[in-house]
Scaffold this motif. Structure first.
Motif, short mmCIF file in Angstrom:
data_model
loop_
_atom_site.label_atom_id
_atom_site.label_comp_id
_atom_site.label_asym_id
_atom_site.label_seq_id
_atom_site.Cartn_x
_atom_site.Cartn_y
_atom_site.Cartn_z
N GLN A 108 17.64 -26.85 33.56
CA GLN A 108 16.87 -26.19 34.61
C GLN A 108 17.74 -25.89 35.83
N SER A 109 18.64 -26.84 36.20
CA SER A 109 19.50 -26.61 37.35
C SER A 109 20.45 -25.43 37.13
N ARG A 110 20.73 -25.10 35.86
CA ARG A 110 21.58 -23.94 35.56
C ARG A 110 20.78 -22.66 35.36
N GLY A 111 19.46 -22.74 35.47
CA GLY A 111 18.63 -21.56 35.30
C GLY A 111 18.39 -21.19 33.85
N LEU A 112 18.63 -22.13 32.92
CA LEU A 112 18.45 -21.84 31.50
C LEU A 112 17.08 -22.27 30.99
N ALA A 113 16.35 -23.06 31.75
CA ALA A 113 15.03 -23.54 31.35
C ALA A 113 14.17 -23.73 32.59
N THR A 114 12.87 -23.78 32.36
CA THR A 114 11.91 -24.02 33.44
C THR A 114 11.06 -25.23 33.09
N ILE A 115 10.67 -25.97 34.12
CA ILE A 115 9.82 -27.16 33.96
C ILE A 115 8.67 -27.05 34.94
N SER A 116 7.46 -27.23 34.47
CA SER A 116 6.27 -27.19 35.32
C SER A 116 5.36 -28.33 34.94
N ARG A 117 4.50 -28.72 35.90
CA ARG A 117 3.58 -29.83 35.68
C ARG A 117 2.20 -29.44 36.16
N LYS A 118 1.19 -29.71 35.35
CA LYS A 118 -0.19 -29.42 35.71
C LYS A 118 -1.09 -30.46 35.06
N HIS A 119 -1.86 -31.15 35.90
CA HIS A 119 -2.79 -32.19 35.43
C HIS A 119 -2.05 -33.24 34.59
N LYS A 120 -0.91 -33.73 35.13
CA LYS A 120 -0.12 -34.79 34.50
C LYS A 120 0.44 -34.37 33.15
N THR A 121 0.55 -33.06 32.89
CA THR A 121 1.12 -32.56 31.65
C THR A 121 2.35 -31.73 31.98
N ALA A 132 10.06 -24.52 29.09
CA ALA A 132 10.24 -23.24 28.40
C ALA A 132 11.65 -22.74 28.67
N ILE A 133 12.14 -21.92 27.78
CA ILE A 133 13.48 -21.33 27.93
C ILE A 133 13.37 -20.05 28.74
N THR A 134 14.38 -19.75 29.53
CA THR A 134 14.40 -18.54 30.34
C THR A 134 15.21 -17.46 29.65
N ASP A 135 15.21 -16.26 30.25
CA ASP A 135 16.01 -15.17 29.70
C ASP A 135 17.50 -15.50 29.74
N ARG A 136 17.91 -16.23 30.78
CA ARG A 136 19.31 -16.64 30.85
C ARG A 136 19.66 -17.60 29.69
N GLY A 137 18.68 -18.48 29.36
CA GLY A 137 18.93 -19.39 28.25
C GLY A 137 19.05 -18.66 26.92
N ARG A 138 18.21 -17.65 26.68
CA ARG A 138 18.32 -16.87 25.44
C ARG A 138 19.64 -16.10 25.40
N TYR A 139 20.06 -15.62 26.56
CA TYR A 139 21.34 -14.90 26.61
C TYR A 139 22.48 -15.83 26.22
N TYR A 140 22.41 -17.08 26.70
CA TYR A 140 23.48 -18.03 26.37
C TYR A 140 23.48 -18.33 24.88
N LEU A 141 22.30 -18.46 24.25
CA LEU A 141 22.25 -18.73 22.82
C LEU A 141 22.80 -17.55 22.01
N ASP A 142 22.54 -16.34 22.48
CA ASP A 142 22.99 -15.16 21.73
C ASP A 142 24.48 -14.88 21.90
N HIS A 143 25.02 -15.12 23.08
CA HIS A 143 26.39 -14.73 23.37
C HIS A 143 27.34 -15.92 23.58
N GLY A 144 26.79 -17.13 23.72
CA GLY A 144 27.64 -18.30 23.91
C GLY A 144 28.25 -18.41 25.29
N ARG A 145 27.71 -17.72 26.25
CA ARG A 145 28.19 -17.77 27.62
C ARG A 145 27.06 -17.38 28.55
N TYR A 146 27.30 -17.58 29.85
CA TYR A 146 26.29 -17.23 30.84
C TYR A 146 26.26 -15.72 31.05
N PRO A 147 25.17 -15.20 31.59
CA PRO A 147 25.13 -13.78 31.93
C PRO A 147 26.20 -13.45 32.95
#
Length: 259
Positions: free
Chosen positions: A38-51, A55-70
């Motif tokens: 999350q600190s690298r902008g590759l994932a997001t974390i949210s909390r609602k009602h103790k849950t 989720a993965i972000t677009d930057r995270g999908r880019y890293y999986l596809d290309h092996g590097r940051y945007p």
């Protein structure tokens, strides 16, 4: 430039990309790793009602596809490229960068300065002001730990911080703010004059008003034998002579140390 991901981080990123299927985790180290993503902008974390929801972000999908940051992150990242926080209690815009601890403290101080000081007026005989002052202090501490990765180092420091009476190191104060947020008037008891033609015996309540003391204070003094009293049935009274005697006995000049 951000560091490249470790194999464990890439594995968790692929797990997020697959929709977080059910999996038995041996410990809670994956939570710390997701925080690092999350600190690298590759994932997001949210909390609602103790849950918690990740989720993965677009930057995270880019890293999986290309092996590097945007490119925007691989080069010199700007404030707009940094990870952002979702709207919460403070209604922060999603395109604002996540502030550090010092910036958040300064923002709280700025919001308090904009709030008007509240005054509570009361009908009183003598008044003193009681002020409510909020002290905001920003402290920084450095700690060197042996670890195999950033997540391991963060986990060790977090464990020491959460441990009761844990020693993290010497703290250095980087900023201190004092804010007066409320002023209140307090009532001060004023002695009432005794009429010459009044009753010879006074109740503890009336005697307390004559001495300028509260009922509870005078009641304790009577029980401790500091002032003589007259007992009629179950009620206690104080005569005028005993009041004058008590005042004369406790009247002193200059410096006096109570025994």
């Amino acid at each position: 430039m951000p560091h490249r991901l470790t194999p464990h981080q890439i594995e968790l990123l692929r797990w997020l990309s697959d929709g977080c299927p059910n999996r038995d985790w041996p410990d809670h180290s994956h939570k710390i790793t997701i925080r690092a993503l999350q600190s690298r902008g590759l994932a997001t974390i949210s909390r609602k009602h103790k849950t918690w929801t990740v989720a993965i972000t677009d930057r995270g999908r880019y890293y999986l596809d290309h092996g590097r940051y945007p490119p925007a992150i691989a080069n010199h990242a700007t404030a707009a490229d940094l990870p952002t926080m979702p709207l919460g209690r403070g209604q922060r815009r999603a395109d604002h960068p996540v502030p550090d601890t010092t910036a958040r403290a300064m923002q709280r101080v700025e919001r308090r300065l904009k709030q008007p000081v509240k005054y509570t007026a009361r009908t009183i005989q003598e008044t003193f002001m009681r002020y409510k002052v909020v002290v905001t202090r920003v402290q920084v501490a450095e700690r060197f730990v042996r670890a195999t990765s950033e997540e391991d180092a963060a986990a060790k420091v977090q464990e020491e911080v959460e441990r009761p009476y844990g020693y993290l190191g010497s703290w250095k104060t980087t900023g201190t703010e004092l804010d007066v947020i409320e002023a209140e008037q307090n009532t001060v008891i004023k002695p009432t004059s005794l009429a010459d033609d009044g009753p010879l015996l006074l109740s503890l309540k009336d005697a307390g008003k004559a001495l300028g003391l509260s009922y509870s204070t005078l009641y304790q003094m009577v029980n401790h034998g500091d002032i003589d009293h007259v007992l009629l049935g179950t009620r206690k009274y104080i005569s005028r002579e005993h009041l004058v005697e008590f005042i004369n006995r406790n009247t002193h000049k200059g410096y006096y140390r109570a025994r």
